[in-house]
Design a protein around this motif. Structure first.
Motif, PDB file in Angstrom:
ATOM      1  N   ILE A 131       2.167  -9.200   7.377  1.00 23.43           N
ATOM      2  CA  ILE A 131       2.793  -9.617   6.127  1.00 23.43           C
ATOM      3  C   ILE A 131       4.059  -8.791   5.945  1.00 23.43           C
ATOM      4  O   ILE A 131       4.271  -7.795   6.646  1.00 23.43           O
ATOM      5  N   SER A 132       4.901  -9.186   5.000  1.00 30.65           N
ATOM      6  CA  SER A 132       6.150  -8.453   4.788  1.00 30.65           C
ATOM      7  C   SER A 132       5.891  -7.155   4.028  1.00 30.65           C
ATOM      8  O   SER A 132       4.900  -7.021   3.293  1.00 30.65           O
ATOM      9  N   GLN A 133       6.790  -6.222   4.210  1.00 29.12           N
ATOM     10  CA  GLN A 133       6.704  -4.959   3.486  1.00 29.12           C
ATOM     11  C   GLN A 133       6.858  -5.206   1.983  1.00 29.12           C
ATOM     12  O   GLN A 133       6.224  -4.535   1.177  1.00 29.12           O
ATOM     13  N   ALA A 134       7.681  -6.197   1.621  1.00 30.78           N
ATOM     14  CA  ALA A 134       7.873  -6.522   0.208  1.00 30.78           C
ATOM     15  C   ALA A 134       6.558  -6.987  -0.425  1.00 30.78           C
ATOM     16  O   ALA A 134       6.258  -6.643  -1.575  1.00 30.78           O
ATOM     17  N   ARG A 135       5.766  -7.760   0.316  1.00 31.97           N
ATOM     18  CA  ARG A 135       4.475  -8.229  -0.196  1.00 31.97           C
ATOM     19  C   ARG A 135       3.539  -7.041  -0.435  1.00 31.97           C
ATOM     20  O   ARG A 135       2.873  -6.956  -1.462  1.00 31.97           O
ATOM     21  N   ALA A 136       3.499  -6.116   0.505  1.00 35.39           N
ATOM     22  CA  ALA A 136       2.646  -4.938   0.355  1.00 35.39           C
ATOM     23  C   ALA A 136       3.083  -4.100  -0.846  1.00 35.39           C
ATOM     24  O   ALA A 136       2.235  -3.606  -1.604  1.00 35.39           O
ATOM     25  N   MET A 137       4.370  -3.953  -1.045  1.00 39.58           N
ATOM     26  CA  MET A 137       4.870  -3.197  -2.191  1.00 39.58           C
ATOM     27  C   MET A 137       4.555  -3.912  -3.500  1.00 39.58           C
ATOM     28  O   MET A 137       4.236  -3.271  -4.507  1.00 39.58           O
ATOM     29  N   ASN A 138       4.631  -5.234  -3.494  1.00 40.93           N
ATOM     30  CA  ASN A 138       4.304  -6.013  -4.685  1.00 40.93           C
ATOM     31  C   ASN A 138       2.835  -5.801  -5.072  1.00 40.93           C
ATOM     32  O   ASN A 138       2.511  -5.595  -6.244  1.00 40.93           O
ATOM     33  N   VAL A 139       1.956  -5.836  -4.083  1.00 41.65           N
ATOM     34  CA  VAL A 139       0.534  -5.597  -4.347  1.00 41.65           C
ATOM     35  C   VAL A 139       0.334  -4.193  -4.895  1.00 41.65           C
ATOM     36  O   VAL A 139      -0.379  -3.988  -5.882  1.00 41.65           O
ATOM     37  N   ARG A 140       0.967  -3.206  -4.290  1.00 40.69           N
ATOM     38  CA  ARG A 140       0.832  -1.807  -4.728  1.00 40.69           C
ATOM     39  C   ARG A 140       1.320  -1.654  -6.173  1.00 40.69           C
ATOM     40  O   ARG A 140       0.681  -0.988  -6.985  1.00 40.69           O
ATOM     41  N   ASN A 141       2.444  -2.289  -6.507  1.00 35.60           N
ATOM     42  CA  ASN A 141       2.971  -2.192  -7.864  1.00 35.60           C
ATOM     43  C   ASN A 141       2.030  -2.829  -8.880  1.00 35.60           C
ATOM     44  O   ASN A 141       1.868  -2.318  -9.989  1.00 35.60           O
ATOM     45  N   LYS A 142       1.421  -3.929  -8.533  1.00 32.61           N
ATOM     46  CA  LYS A 142       0.479  -4.588  -9.444  1.00 32.61           C
ATOM     47  C   LYS A 142      -0.776  -3.743  -9.631  1.00 32.61           C
ATOM     48  O   LYS A 142      -1.313  -3.649 -10.729  1.00 32.61           O
ATOM     49  N   VAL A 143      -1.254  -3.134  -8.547  1.00 32.92           N
ATOM     50  CA  VAL A 143      -2.459  -2.301  -8.625  1.00 32.92           C
ATOM     51  C   VAL A 143      -2.194  -1.054  -9.464  1.00 32.92           C
ATOM     52  O   VAL A 143      -2.980  -0.703 -10.345  1.00 32.92           O
ATOM     53  N   ASN A 144      -1.089  -0.382  -9.208  1.00 34.66           N
ATOM     54  CA  ASN A 144      -0.783   0.870  -9.904  1.00 34.66           C
ATOM     55  C   ASN A 144      -0.329   0.660 -11.340  1.00 34.66           C
ATOM     56  O   ASN A 144      -0.402   1.578 -12.140  1.00 34.66           O
ATOM     57  N   GLY A 145       0.131  -0.522 -11.664  1.00 31.99           N
ATOM     58  CA  GLY A 145       0.639  -0.774 -13.009  1.00 31.99           C
ATOM     59  C   GLY A 145      -0.359  -1.493 -13.889  1.00 31.99           C
ATOM     60  O   GLY A 145      -1.328  -0.907 -14.376  1.00 31.99           O
ATOM     61  N   PRO A 146      -0.128  -2.773 -14.088  1.00 29.09           N
ATOM     62  CA  PRO A 146      -0.932  -3.502 -15.076  1.00 29.09           C
ATOM     63  C   PRO A 146      -2.407  -3.636 -14.729  1.00 29.09           C
ATOM     64  O   PRO A 146      -3.251  -3.648 -15.625  1.00 29.09           O
ATOM     65  N   LEU A 147      -2.753  -3.718 -13.474  1.00 32.84           N
ATOM     66  CA  LEU A 147      -4.167  -3.903 -13.126  1.00 32.84           C
ATOM     67  C   LEU A 147      -5.002  -2.692 -13.510  1.00 32.84           C
ATOM     68  O   LEU A 147      -6.031  -2.820 -14.173  1.00 32.84           O
ATOM     69  N   ASN A 148      -4.574  -1.513 -13.135  1.00 31.18           N
ATOM     70  CA  ASN A 148      -5.322  -0.298 -13.483  1.00 31.18           C
ATOM     71  C   ASN A 148      -5.369  -0.084 -14.989  1.00 31.18           C
ATOM     72  O   ASN A 148      -6.379   0.356 -15.528  1.00 31.18           O
TER      73      ASN A 148
ATOM     74  N   ALA B 136      -9.406  -1.922  -5.835  1.00 24.35           N
ATOM     75  CA  ALA B 136      -8.024  -2.413  -5.809  1.00 24.35           C
ATOM     76  C   ALA B 136      -7.135  -1.496  -4.968  1.00 24.35           C
ATOM     77  O   ALA B 136      -6.264  -1.964  -4.221  1.00 24.35           O
ATOM     78  N   GLU B 137      -7.354  -0.207  -5.067  1.00 26.18           N
ATOM     79  CA  GLU B 137      -6.574   0.755  -4.274  1.00 26.18           C
ATOM     80  C   GLU B 137      -6.835   0.565  -2.781  1.00 26.18           C
ATOM     81  O   GLU B 137      -5.908   0.600  -1.964  1.00 26.18           O
ATOM     82  N   GLU B 138      -8.083   0.340  -2.422  1.00 32.95           N
ATOM     83  CA  GLU B 138      -8.424   0.088  -1.024  1.00 32.95           C
ATOM     84  C   GLU B 138      -7.761  -1.200  -0.533  1.00 32.95           C
ATOM     85  O   GLU B 138      -7.287  -1.277   0.606  1.00 32.95           O
ATOM     86  N   TYR B 139      -7.704  -2.212  -1.396  1.00 32.54           N
ATOM     87  CA  TYR B 139      -7.040  -3.469  -1.039  1.00 32.54           C
ATOM     88  C   TYR B 139      -5.546  -3.230  -0.802  1.00 32.54           C
ATOM     89  O   TYR B 139      -4.984  -3.723   0.176  1.00 32.54           O
ATOM     90  N   ALA B 140      -4.928  -2.459  -1.681  1.00 32.31           N
ATOM     91  CA  ALA B 140      -3.503  -2.162  -1.519  1.00 32.31           C
ATOM     92  C   ALA B 140      -3.251  -1.391  -0.223  1.00 32.31           C
ATOM     93  O   ALA B 140      -2.267  -1.653   0.485  1.00 32.31           O
ATOM     94  N   ASP B 141      -4.140  -0.472   0.111  1.00 33.46           N
ATOM     95  CA  ASP B 141      -4.011   0.268   1.376  1.00 33.46           C
ATOM     96  C   ASP B 141      -4.139  -0.675   2.574  1.00 33.46           C
ATOM     97  O   ASP B 141      -3.399  -0.554   3.556  1.00 33.46           O
ATOM     98  N   ALA B 142      -5.063  -1.629   2.487  1.00 32.36           N
ATOM     99  CA  ALA B 142      -5.238  -2.594   3.576  1.00 32.36           C
ATOM    100  C   ALA B 142      -3.991  -3.458   3.732  1.00 32.36           C
ATOM    101  O   ALA B 142      -3.577  -3.763   4.857  1.00 32.36           O
ATOM    102  N   GLN B 143      -3.373  -3.822   2.614  1.00 31.55           N
ATOM    103  CA  GLN B 143      -2.157  -4.625   2.687  1.00 31.55           C
ATOM    104  C   GLN B 143      -1.010  -3.829   3.311  1.00 31.55           C
ATOM    105  O   GLN B 143      -0.200  -4.374   4.055  1.00 31.55           O
TER     106      GLN B 143
END
Length: 67
Positions: A42-59, A26-33
């Motif tokens: 893609i938008s910076q907001a989309r990349a931040m949204n992915v990062r927040n999901k990975v670092n929060g509830p997903l992990n 998941a971290e590698e995916y967030a880095d790719a985004q």
């Protein structure tokens, strides 16, 4: 041929085939985004949204589960 034999052995003897935790994938995916956002794909907001999901509830949910 060697890789095929290795996979067959692991499956037959219930040895994990993959040894990376889902959190690492998941971290590698967030880095790719993030790279895609920097390239303008893609938008910076989309990349931040992915990062927040990975670092929060997903992990918190997957913990050390391996894939």
């Amino acid at each position: 041929m060697d890789q095929d034999a290795d996979i067959r052995f692991r499956v037959k003897h219930d040895v994990p085939v993959f040894n990376r935790p889902f959190s690492q994938v998941a971290e590698e995916y967030a880095d790719a985004q993030q790279r895609r956002a920097k390239a303008g794909e893609i938008s910076q907001a989309r990349a931040m949204n992915v990062r927040n999901k990975v670092n929060g509830p997903l992990n918190a949910y997957v913990g050390s589960t391996q894939i």
